[in-house]
Design a protein around this motif. Structure first.
Motif, PDB file in Angstrom:
ATOM      1  N   ALA A   1       0.869  -1.252  -0.009  1.00  0.00           N
ATOM      2  CA  ALA A   1      -0.114  -0.107  -0.064  1.00  0.00           C
ATOM      3  C   ALA A   1       0.810   1.339  -0.093  1.00  0.00           C
ATOM      4  CB  ALA A   1      -0.832  -0.033   0.994  1.00  0.00           C
ATOM      5  N   VAL A   2       2.031   1.176   0.858  1.00  0.00           N
ATOM      6  CA  VAL A   2       2.707   2.354   0.901  1.00  0.00           C
ATOM      7  C   VAL A   2       3.555   2.513  -0.421  1.00  0.00           C
ATOM      8  CG1 VAL A   2       4.865   3.309   2.048  1.00  0.00           C
ATOM      9  CG2 VAL A   2       3.071   2.301   3.340  1.00  0.00           C
ATOM     10  N   THR A   3       3.850   1.642  -1.150  1.00  0.00           N
ATOM     11  CA  THR A   3       4.456   1.566  -2.469  1.00  0.00           C
ATOM     12  C   THR A   3       3.698   2.311  -3.544  1.00  0.00           C
ATOM     13  OG1 THR A   3       5.760  -0.450  -2.052  1.00  0.00           O
ATOM     14  CG2 THR A   3       5.579   0.012  -4.327  1.00  0.00           C
ATOM     15  N   ILE A   4       2.197   1.917  -3.353  1.00  0.00           N
ATOM     16  CA  ILE A   4       1.254   2.390  -4.396  1.00  0.00           C
ATOM     17  C   ILE A   4       1.248   4.037  -4.273  1.00  0.00           C
ATOM     18  CG2 ILE A   4      -1.300   2.593  -4.679  1.00  0.00           C
ATOM     19  CD1 ILE A   4      -1.225  -0.349  -4.287  1.00  0.00           C
ATOM     20  N   LEU A   5       1.308   4.396  -2.783  1.00  0.00           N
ATOM     21  CA  LEU A   5       1.106   5.536  -2.337  1.00  0.00           C
ATOM     22  C   LEU A   5       2.523   6.518  -2.775  1.00  0.00           C
ATOM     23  CD1 LEU A   5      -0.536   5.492   0.992  1.00  0.00           C
ATOM     24  CD2 LEU A   5      -1.719   5.919  -1.114  1.00  0.00           C
ATOM     25  N   ASN A   6       3.499   6.021  -2.757  1.00  0.00           N
ATOM     26  CA  ASN A   6       4.779   6.684  -3.034  1.00  0.00           C
ATOM     27  C   ASN A   6       4.951   6.867  -4.703  1.00  0.00           C
ATOM     28  OD1 ASN A   6       5.978   6.908  -0.355  1.00  0.00           O
ATOM     29  ND2 ASN A   6       6.881   5.018  -0.532  1.00  0.00           N
ATOM     30  N   TYR A   7       4.459   5.803  -5.219  1.00  0.00           N
ATOM     31  CA  TYR A   7       4.258   5.676  -6.808  1.00  0.00           C
ATOM     32  C   TYR A   7       3.544   7.046  -7.362  1.00  0.00           C
ATOM     33  CZ  TYR A   7       3.225   4.910 -11.741  1.00  0.00           C
ATOM     34  OH  TYR A   7       3.418   5.099 -13.153  1.00  0.00           O
ATOM     35  N   LEU A   8       2.229   7.126  -6.634  1.00  0.00           N
ATOM     36  CA  LEU A   8       1.412   8.235  -6.914  1.00  0.00           C
ATOM     37  C   LEU A   8       1.938   9.635  -6.624  1.00  0.00           C
ATOM     38  CD1 LEU A   8      -2.096   6.668  -5.878  1.00  0.00           C
ATOM     39  CD2 LEU A   8      -1.465   7.422  -8.266  1.00  0.00           C
ATOM     40  N   ALA A   9       2.497   9.647  -5.499  1.00  0.00           N
ATOM     41  CA  ALA A   9       3.147  10.897  -5.073  1.00  0.00           C
ATOM     42  C   ALA A   9       4.306  11.388  -5.923  1.00  0.00           C
ATOM     43  CB  ALA A   9       3.855  10.912  -3.484  1.00  0.00           C
ATOM     44  N   SER A  10       5.172  10.420  -6.588  1.00  0.00           N
ATOM     45  CA  SER A  10       6.082  10.977  -7.605  1.00  0.00           C
ATOM     46  C   SER A  10       5.348  11.120  -8.797  1.00  0.00           C
ATOM     47  CB  SER A  10       6.910   9.622  -7.545  1.00  0.00           C
ATOM     48  OG  SER A  10       6.402   8.345  -8.104  1.00  0.00           O
TER      49      SER A  10
ATOM     50  N   LEU B   1      -9.444   3.502  -1.558  1.00  0.00           N
ATOM     51  CA  LEU B   1     -10.606   4.410  -1.961  1.00  0.00           C
ATOM     52  C   LEU B   1     -11.781   4.426  -0.672  1.00  0.00           C
ATOM     53  CD1 LEU B   1     -11.473   3.444  -5.551  1.00  0.00           C
ATOM     54  CD2 LEU B   1     -10.666   5.419  -4.734  1.00  0.00           C
ATOM     55  N   ARG B   2     -11.884   3.135  -0.250  1.00  0.00           N
ATOM     56  CA  ARG B   2     -12.664   3.111   0.748  1.00  0.00           C
ATOM     57  C   ARG B   2     -12.387   3.759   1.978  1.00  0.00           C
ATOM     58  NH1 ARG B   2     -13.701  -2.202   1.182  1.00  0.00           N
ATOM     59  NH2 ARG B   2     -11.977  -2.686   2.678  1.00  0.00           N
ATOM     60  N   THR B   3     -11.232   4.136   2.413  1.00  0.00           N
ATOM     61  CA  THR B   3     -10.615   4.601   3.581  1.00  0.00           C
ATOM     62  C   THR B   3     -10.267   6.279   3.324  1.00  0.00           C
ATOM     63  OG1 THR B   3      -8.621   4.056   2.764  1.00  0.00           O
ATOM     64  CG2 THR B   3      -9.593   2.724   4.509  1.00  0.00           C
ATOM     65  N   GLY B   4     -10.811   6.709   2.046  1.00  0.00           N
ATOM     66  CA  GLY B   4     -10.358   7.945   1.844  1.00  0.00           C
ATOM     67  C   GLY B   4      -8.802   8.481   1.431  1.00  0.00           C
ATOM     68  N   ILE B   5      -8.173   7.468   1.628  1.00  0.00           N
ATOM     69  CA  ILE B   5      -6.630   7.562   1.110  1.00  0.00           C
ATOM     70  C   ILE B   5      -6.610   7.988  -0.435  1.00  0.00           C
ATOM     71  CG2 ILE B   5      -4.392   6.615   1.018  1.00  0.00           C
ATOM     72  CD1 ILE B   5      -5.271   7.103   3.976  1.00  0.00           C
ATOM     73  N   LEU B   6      -7.336   7.334  -1.107  1.00  0.00           N
ATOM     74  CA  LEU B   6      -7.323   7.621  -2.516  1.00  0.00           C
ATOM     75  C   LEU B   6      -8.701   8.136  -3.028  1.00  0.00           C
ATOM     76  CD1 LEU B   6      -5.226   4.732  -4.350  1.00  0.00           C
ATOM     77  CD2 LEU B   6      -4.605   7.031  -3.339  1.00  0.00           C
TER      78      LEU B   6
ATOM     79  N   HIS C   1      -8.698   8.231 -13.202  1.00  0.00           N
ATOM     80  CA  HIS C   1      -7.263   8.330 -12.265  1.00  0.00           C
ATOM     81  C   HIS C   1      -7.419   8.112 -11.031  1.00  0.00           C
ATOM     82  CE1 HIS C   1      -6.507  10.912 -16.057  1.00  0.00           C
ATOM     83  NE2 HIS C   1      -5.222  10.374 -15.902  1.00  0.00           N
ATOM     84  N   TYR C   2      -6.770   7.567 -10.362  1.00  0.00           N
ATOM     85  CA  TYR C   2      -6.500   7.216  -8.978  1.00  0.00           C
ATOM     86  C   TYR C   2      -5.530   8.415  -8.345  1.00  0.00           C
ATOM     87  CZ  TYR C   2      -8.893   2.845  -9.548  1.00  0.00           C
ATOM     88  OH  TYR C   2      -9.808   2.094 -10.168  1.00  0.00           O
ATOM     89  N   CYS C   3      -6.250   9.101  -7.253  1.00  0.00           N
ATOM     90  CA  CYS C   3      -5.477  10.316  -7.155  1.00  0.00           C
ATOM     91  C   CYS C   3      -5.481  10.252  -5.268  1.00  0.00           C
ATOM     92  CB  CYS C   3      -6.291  11.776  -7.376  1.00  0.00           C
ATOM     93  SG  CYS C   3      -6.541  11.731  -9.068  1.00  0.00           S
ATOM     94  N   LEU C   4      -4.343  10.885  -4.687  1.00  0.00           N
ATOM     95  CA  LEU C   4      -4.427  10.894  -3.366  1.00  0.00           C
ATOM     96  C   LEU C   4      -5.234  11.891  -2.901  1.00  0.00           C
ATOM     97  CD1 LEU C   4      -0.470  11.813  -3.402  1.00  0.00           C
ATOM     98  CD2 LEU C   4      -1.527   9.398  -3.067  1.00  0.00           C
ATOM     99  N   GLY C   5      -6.025  11.330  -1.632  1.00  0.00           N
ATOM    100  CA  GLY C   5      -7.145  11.865  -1.391  1.00  0.00           C
ATOM    101  C   GLY C   5      -7.000  12.502   0.052  1.00  0.00           C
ATOM    102  N   GLU C   6      -8.357  13.119   0.378  1.00  0.00           N
ATOM    103  CA  GLU C   6      -8.323  14.096   1.470  1.00  0.00           C
ATOM    104  C   GLU C   6      -7.815  13.627   2.864  1.00  0.00           C
ATOM    105  OE1 GLU C   6      -8.990  17.231   1.448  1.00  0.00           O
ATOM    106  OE2 GLU C   6      -9.170  17.148  -0.482  1.00  0.00           O
ATOM    107  N   ALA C   7      -7.905  12.181   2.958  1.00  0.00           N
ATOM    108  CA  ALA C   7      -7.309  11.465   4.265  1.00  0.00           C
ATOM    109  C   ALA C   7      -6.069  11.720   4.449  1.00  0.00           C
ATOM    110  CB  ALA C   7      -7.744  10.253   4.316  1.00  0.00           C
ATOM    111  N   LEU C   8      -5.340  11.830   3.450  1.00  0.00           N
ATOM    112  CA  LEU C   8      -3.672  12.129   3.298  1.00  0.00           C
ATOM    113  C   LEU C   8      -3.332  13.397   3.929  1.00  0.00           C
ATOM    114  CD1 LEU C   8      -2.194  10.299   0.373  1.00  0.00           C
ATOM    115  CD2 LEU C   8      -2.220   9.619   2.717  1.00  0.00           C
ATOM    116  N   ILE C   9      -4.171  14.525   3.522  1.00  0.00           N
ATOM    117  CA  ILE C   9      -4.013  15.796   4.076  1.00  0.00           C
ATOM    118  C   ILE C   9      -4.415  15.880   5.513  1.00  0.00           C
ATOM    119  CG2 ILE C   9      -5.072  18.169   4.110  1.00  0.00           C
ATOM    120  CD1 ILE C   9      -5.631  17.894   0.921  1.00  0.00           C
ATOM    121  N   LYS C  10      -5.261  15.255   6.068  1.00  0.00           N
ATOM    122  CA  LYS C  10      -5.636  15.111   7.437  1.00  0.00           C
ATOM    123  C   LYS C  10      -4.443  14.609   8.214  1.00  0.00           C
ATOM    124  CE  LYS C  10     -10.670  15.092   7.104  1.00  0.00           C
ATOM    125  NZ  LYS C  10     -11.792  14.165   7.037  1.00  0.00           N
ATOM    126  N   LEU C  11      -3.725  13.443   7.672  1.00  0.00           N
ATOM    127  CA  LEU C  11      -2.638  12.903   8.330  1.00  0.00           C
ATOM    128  C   LEU C  11      -1.701  13.638   8.366  1.00  0.00           C
ATOM    129  CD1 LEU C  11      -3.110   9.218   6.737  1.00  0.00           C
ATOM    130  CD2 LEU C  11      -3.520   9.832   9.189  1.00  0.00           C
TER     131      LEU C  11
END
Length: 230
Positions: free
Chosen positions: A14-23, A52-57, A64-74
């Protein structure tokens, strides 16, 4: 001595996926993510569903799959992690939601000004920009702000009067429509940190009916950005 402890493989993925999107500027298609992370599409799908269900994406209208609002809160919960985008992006999004004009954050890079985190209005006809679209210094409202508030800039004698007016009113307007977008105009305001340094530029753009509407929107953007605390 380092203890060899087996972690949770699904978290690593999951972290690998998020890092890919961030880059990749925060958004990518499923096929691109699968290829970039070395996952099959079927396996990736399970992770995307959970994220998607958790709001991370979030998923936009173009697939497109995009970084979501939950990451901003974190990010807000991390001590000291108060970077410009974290602070300004929610303000620009809220301005878009309230005023129904597109907004974006312009930052300075070694290659010049670029627009980041563009929030399109909800109007049927409007302007779209991709992240990292170059912004011309001498033909944009953001460029006028950079010339007026930036530390390192050179202004021609004819620009001095314009710069003085921009600094007096606290915002800049590009009245000349962008090539290929007749009637579109932009407004830009400086984002100043606690030391009085220009750190970024907030912009809004669209099709304004008249000068009164331009002034109204400009003052609203200026007020919204001035409420950011450093």
């Amino acid at each position: 001595m380092t203890e060899n402890v087996q972690g949770v493989n699904s978290v690593d993925i999951a972290v690998t996926i998020l890092n890919y999107l961030a880059s990749h500027h925060g958004c990518a298609r499923a096929g691109e993510i699968a290829s970039g992370c070395g996952l099959s599409k079927s396996r990736l799908h399970k992770y995307l569903v959970s994220l998607l269900r958790t709001g991370i994406l979030v998923q936009d209208g173009n697939g497109h799959y995009c970084l979501g609002e939950a990451l901003i809160k974190l990010a807000h919960a991390v001590p000291g992690n108060q970077d410009i985008i974290t602070r300004v992006n929610p303000v620009l999004r809220a301005f878009r939601d309230r005023m129904n004009y597109s907004t974006g954050l312009v930052i300075s890079t070694p290659d010049g000004l670029v627009i980041r985190h563009y929030h399109r209005s909800f109007k049927n006809v409007d302007i779209d920009f991709l992240d990292n679209t170059p912004v011309p210094l001498h033909a944009s409202a953001a460029g006028l702000i950079m010339m007026s508030y930036g530390v390192n800039h050179s202004a021609s004698p004819e620009d001095r009067e314009i710069i003085e007016r921009v600094r007096e009113q606290g915002y800049a307007v590009r009245y000349k429509p962008t090539e290929g977008i007749p009637g579109a105009q932009s407004i830009a305001c400086p984002i100043i940190d606690a030391n009085g340094t220009l750190v970024a530029i907030g912009v809004t753009m669209g099709f304004f009916d008249n000068e009164d509407e331009i002034n109204r929107v400009a003052q609203a953007l200026k007020t919204a950005l001035s409420q950011i605390r450093w």
